[in-house]
Design a protein around this motif. Sequence first.
Motif, PDB file in Angstrom:
ATOM      1  N   GLY A   1      -3.759   1.279  -6.753  1.00 51.19           N
ATOM      2  CA  GLY A   1      -2.650   2.145  -7.160  1.00 51.19           C
ATOM      3  C   GLY A   1      -1.627   1.316  -7.932  1.00 51.19           C
ATOM      4  O   GLY A   1      -1.905   0.174  -8.308  1.00 51.19           O
ATOM      5  N   LYS A   2      -0.457   1.881  -8.133  1.00 46.38           N
ATOM      6  CA  LYS A   2       0.574   1.148  -8.869  1.00 46.38           C
ATOM      7  C   LYS A   2       1.286   0.122  -7.979  1.00 46.38           C
ATOM      8  O   LYS A   2       2.032  -0.701  -8.460  1.00 46.38           O
ATOM      9  CB  LYS A   2       1.598   2.151  -9.439  1.00 46.38           C
ATOM     10  CG  LYS A   2       0.982   3.121 -10.437  1.00 46.38           C
ATOM     11  CD  LYS A   2       1.974   4.159 -10.957  1.00 46.38           C
ATOM     12  CE  LYS A   2       2.430   5.175  -9.911  1.00 46.38           C
ATOM     13  NZ  LYS A   2       1.344   6.080  -9.428  1.00 46.38           N
ATOM     14  N   VAL A   3       1.058   0.217  -6.692  1.00 45.95           N
ATOM     15  CA  VAL A   3       1.699  -0.626  -5.670  1.00 45.95           C
ATOM     16  C   VAL A   3       3.222  -0.746  -5.813  1.00 45.95           C
ATOM     17  O   VAL A   3       3.819  -1.768  -5.476  1.00 45.95           O
ATOM     18  CB  VAL A   3       1.030  -2.036  -5.504  1.00 45.95           C
ATOM     19  CG1 VAL A   3      -0.375  -1.903  -4.961  1.00 45.95           C
ATOM     20  CG2 VAL A   3       1.035  -2.850  -6.780  1.00 45.95           C
ATOM     21  N   ASN A   4       3.855   0.306  -6.292  1.00 45.48           N
ATOM     22  CA  ASN A   4       5.324   0.309  -6.413  1.00 45.48           C
ATOM     23  C   ASN A   4       6.013   0.081  -5.078  1.00 45.48           C
ATOM     24  O   ASN A   4       6.987  -0.669  -4.981  1.00 45.48           O
ATOM     25  CB  ASN A   4       5.797   1.664  -6.933  1.00 45.48           C
ATOM     26  CG  ASN A   4       5.598   1.804  -8.429  1.00 45.48           C
ATOM     27  OD1 ASN A   4       5.723   0.826  -9.164  1.00 45.48           O
ATOM     28  ND2 ASN A   4       5.274   3.007  -8.875  1.00 45.48           N
ATOM     29  N   ARG A   5       5.516   0.748  -4.039  1.00 41.44           N
ATOM     30  CA  ARG A   5       6.184   0.646  -2.741  1.00 41.44           C
ATOM     31  C   ARG A   5       6.040  -0.757  -2.172  1.00 41.44           C
ATOM     32  O   ARG A   5       7.002  -1.348  -1.678  1.00 41.44           O
ATOM     33  CB  ARG A   5       5.606   1.668  -1.769  1.00 41.44           C
ATOM     34  CG  ARG A   5       5.841   3.109  -2.199  1.00 41.44           C
ATOM     35  CD  ARG A   5       5.023   4.086  -1.350  1.00 41.44           C
ATOM     36  NE  ARG A   5       5.089   5.441  -1.876  1.00 41.44           N
ATOM     37  CZ  ARG A   5       4.376   5.887  -2.908  1.00 41.44           C
ATOM     38  NH1 ARG A   5       3.528   5.076  -3.544  1.00 41.44           N
ATOM     39  NH2 ARG A   5       4.503   7.131  -3.327  1.00 41.44           N
ATOM     40  N   GLY A   6       4.817  -1.284  -2.237  1.00 39.07           N
ATOM     41  CA  GLY A   6       4.564  -2.625  -1.706  1.00 39.07           C
ATOM     42  C   GLY A   6       5.399  -3.680  -2.406  1.00 39.07           C
ATOM     43  O   GLY A   6       6.055  -4.507  -1.762  1.00 39.07           O
TER      44      GLY A   6
ATOM     45  N   ILE B   1       2.770  -0.845   3.891  1.00 41.34           N
ATOM     46  CA  ILE B   1       3.146   0.444   3.289  1.00 41.34           C
ATOM     47  C   ILE B   1       2.002   0.964   2.422  1.00 41.34           C
ATOM     48  O   ILE B   1       1.694   2.158   2.420  1.00 41.34           O
ATOM     49  CB  ILE B   1       4.450   0.330   2.468  1.00 41.34           C
ATOM     50  CG1 ILE B   1       5.574  -0.217   3.348  1.00 41.34           C
ATOM     51  CG2 ILE B   1       4.822   1.693   1.878  1.00 41.34           C
ATOM     52  CD1 ILE B   1       6.902  -0.381   2.627  1.00 41.34           C
ATOM     53  N   GLU B   2       1.341   0.064   1.702  1.00 39.26           N
ATOM     54  CA  GLU B   2       0.207   0.504   0.869  1.00 39.26           C
ATOM     55  C   GLU B   2      -0.952   0.998   1.752  1.00 39.26           C
ATOM     56  O   GLU B   2      -1.694   1.889   1.359  1.00 39.26           O
ATOM     57  CB  GLU B   2      -0.235  -0.613  -0.073  1.00 39.26           C
ATOM     58  CG  GLU B   2       0.817  -0.980  -1.147  1.00 39.26           C
ATOM     59  CD  GLU B   2       1.109   0.169  -2.127  1.00 39.26           C
ATOM     60  OE1 GLU B   2       0.218   0.989  -2.392  1.00 39.26           O
ATOM     61  OE2 GLU B   2       2.262   0.240  -2.617  1.00 39.26           O
ATOM     62  N   TRP B   3      -1.109   0.412   2.945  1.00 37.99           N
ATOM     63  CA  TRP B   3      -2.123   0.897   3.901  1.00 37.99           C
ATOM     64  C   TRP B   3      -1.768   2.316   4.347  1.00 37.99           C
ATOM     65  O   TRP B   3      -2.624   3.186   4.451  1.00 37.99           O
ATOM     66  CB  TRP B   3      -2.200  -0.043   5.103  1.00 37.99           C
ATOM     67  CG  TRP B   3      -3.501  -0.771   5.276  1.00 37.99           C
ATOM     68  CD1 TRP B   3      -4.555  -0.375   6.053  1.00 37.99           C
ATOM     69  CD2 TRP B   3      -3.887  -2.039   4.694  1.00 37.99           C
ATOM     70  NE1 TRP B   3      -5.570  -1.309   5.984  1.00 37.99           N
ATOM     71  CE2 TRP B   3      -5.192  -2.334   5.160  1.00 37.99           C
ATOM     72  CE3 TRP B   3      -3.269  -2.949   3.819  1.00 37.99           C
ATOM     73  CZ2 TRP B   3      -5.884  -3.497   4.794  1.00 37.99           C
ATOM     74  CZ3 TRP B   3      -3.959  -4.098   3.455  1.00 37.99           C
ATOM     75  CH2 TRP B   3      -5.242  -4.369   3.941  1.00 37.99           C
ATOM     76  N   LEU B   4      -0.487   2.518   4.611  1.00 39.64           N
ATOM     77  CA  LEU B   4      -0.022   3.855   5.008  1.00 39.64           C
ATOM     78  C   LEU B   4      -0.266   4.848   3.869  1.00 39.64           C
ATOM     79  O   LEU B   4      -0.739   5.969   4.086  1.00 39.64           O
ATOM     80  CB  LEU B   4       1.471   3.786   5.367  1.00 39.64           C
ATOM     81  CG  LEU B   4       2.103   5.025   5.991  1.00 39.64           C
ATOM     82  CD1 LEU B   4       1.494   5.337   7.363  1.00 39.64           C
ATOM     83  CD2 LEU B   4       3.622   4.853   6.130  1.00 39.64           C
ATOM     84  N   GLN B   5       0.053   4.420   2.671  1.00 48.36           N
ATOM     85  CA  GLN B   5      -0.180   5.249   1.480  1.00 48.36           C
ATOM     86  C   GLN B   5      -1.665   5.607   1.376  1.00 48.36           C
ATOM     87  O   GLN B   5      -2.019   6.756   1.125  1.00 48.36           O
ATOM     88  CB  GLN B   5       0.311   4.477   0.234  1.00 48.36           C
ATOM     89  CG  GLN B   5      -0.165   5.003  -1.112  1.00 48.36           C
ATOM     90  CD  GLN B   5       0.628   6.207  -1.592  1.00 48.36           C
ATOM     91  OE1 GLN B   5       1.249   6.912  -0.801  1.00 48.36           O
ATOM     92  NE2 GLN B   5       0.593   6.468  -2.879  1.00 48.36           N
ATOM     93  N   ALA B   6      -2.540   4.626   1.591  1.00 50.02           N
ATOM     94  CA  ALA B   6      -3.985   4.880   1.512  1.00 50.02           C
ATOM     95  C   ALA B   6      -4.397   5.931   2.545  1.00 50.02           C
ATOM     96  O   ALA B   6      -5.162   6.852   2.250  1.00 50.02           O
ATOM     97  CB  ALA B   6      -4.763   3.592   1.726  1.00 50.02           C
TER      98      ALA B   6
HETATM   99 NA    NA Z   1       1.880   3.007  -5.205  1.00 55.24          NA
END
Ligand code: NA
Length: 370
Positions: A76-81, A111-116
């Motif tokens: 993803g864009k990994v913005n949150r991470g 956070i990216e794990w949560l997003q996934a």
């Molecule tokens: Na993202």
Amino acid sequence: PKSSISSSSIFHSSCFYSLMANSNGSTTNNNNDLKPKFLKVYYDLKSDLLNDPSYEFTDDARDWVDKMLDYNVPGGKVNRGLSVVDSFRLLKGDEMSEEEIFLASTLGWCIEWLQACFLVLDDIMDGAHTRRGQPCWFRVEKVGMIAVNDGLLLRNHIPRILKKYFRQKVYYLDLLELFNEVEFQTASGQMLDLITTIEGEKDLSKYTLPVHRHIVQYKTAYYSFYLPVACALLLSGEKLENHINVKNILIEMGTYFQVQDDYLDCFGPPEVIGKIGTDIEDFKCSWLVVQALELVNDDQKKILYENYGKADSGCVEKVKRLYKVLDLEGVFSEYERNSYAKLTSSIETHPSKAVQAVLRSFLAKIYKRQ
Ligand code: NA
Ligand code: GRG
């Protein structure tokens, strides 16, 4: 059921990525090599999970988790991470040690794990087909409803990662509670979104400003805007209860971001937003339709009820024409100006210059999208 909230929420549009790109097309990142370092940490965390001493993996089990993670977590864009690392750097005010970069990156990946987890489950609920340019995980051959269990595993990986690296920290319990709380908020927002769009009960009168606001705040703002900064605050030794104001400001920014996303879905040029909006056809609980419902007279209301949510270009045109007549473009710029002014002044009243810098960095990213 298709999610009722416009397009796909926070950090979704490709224009968000482009606003983070500088004139060379490379990603702006004050601490030059943070992104490559961040990306590498994924492999460390995956390897920890695949070698978890409290589970005897068979070769097949290890192989499944390995593939499942690679398919759903990065990419993803990994913005949150990355926001965790960026925010922590601003809070620290100077160079981070390698250890600090690793810990901030680890929280970012949580956070990216949560997003996934959210994406895997959300795509099943939506009956979606593609995600990040590939088939949704549950559409992959042999996966199917095993994806439900994979969603649970993704969620359960987070406390395992936290335990390994944060068990001894004084803020360990705060971290666990933070992730639990934000998961609850997101699932509650998702629920409200789902029940307002139950098939056969589609009813525009359910779409009100408070409902729109509630869905956006719970479903996306907490985990996309508040969670990254809350992680950075805990990592810097701050107590979250001393930062209620920071939370409110970030939730407000998350709300504005989604309103902007809703607005651009209809009024943004496709070449700028990177897609052709379909919120009107899809009967989305967009900020625009909610505003329109506030402003219409009886005749206009009839037009809206008869044409909203129909996959017919004539109907879509009628709705768009009504939006123009109601001057929703003007209503949006007014909202944008007000929310920017309010946020700027709340940020100024914050006692810490470092926290101000974090909030300003978010503000600069989201209010420059066009
Ligand atoms: Na993202
Ligand atoms: C965890 C028990 C449990 C329940 C969760 C599934 C669910 C309940 C909530 C999901 C709601 C949700 C947040 C959906 C995803 C929204 C979405 C499409 C976000 C897209 O974010 P981007 O654009 O995506 O940042 P990338 O691909 O860049 O990560």
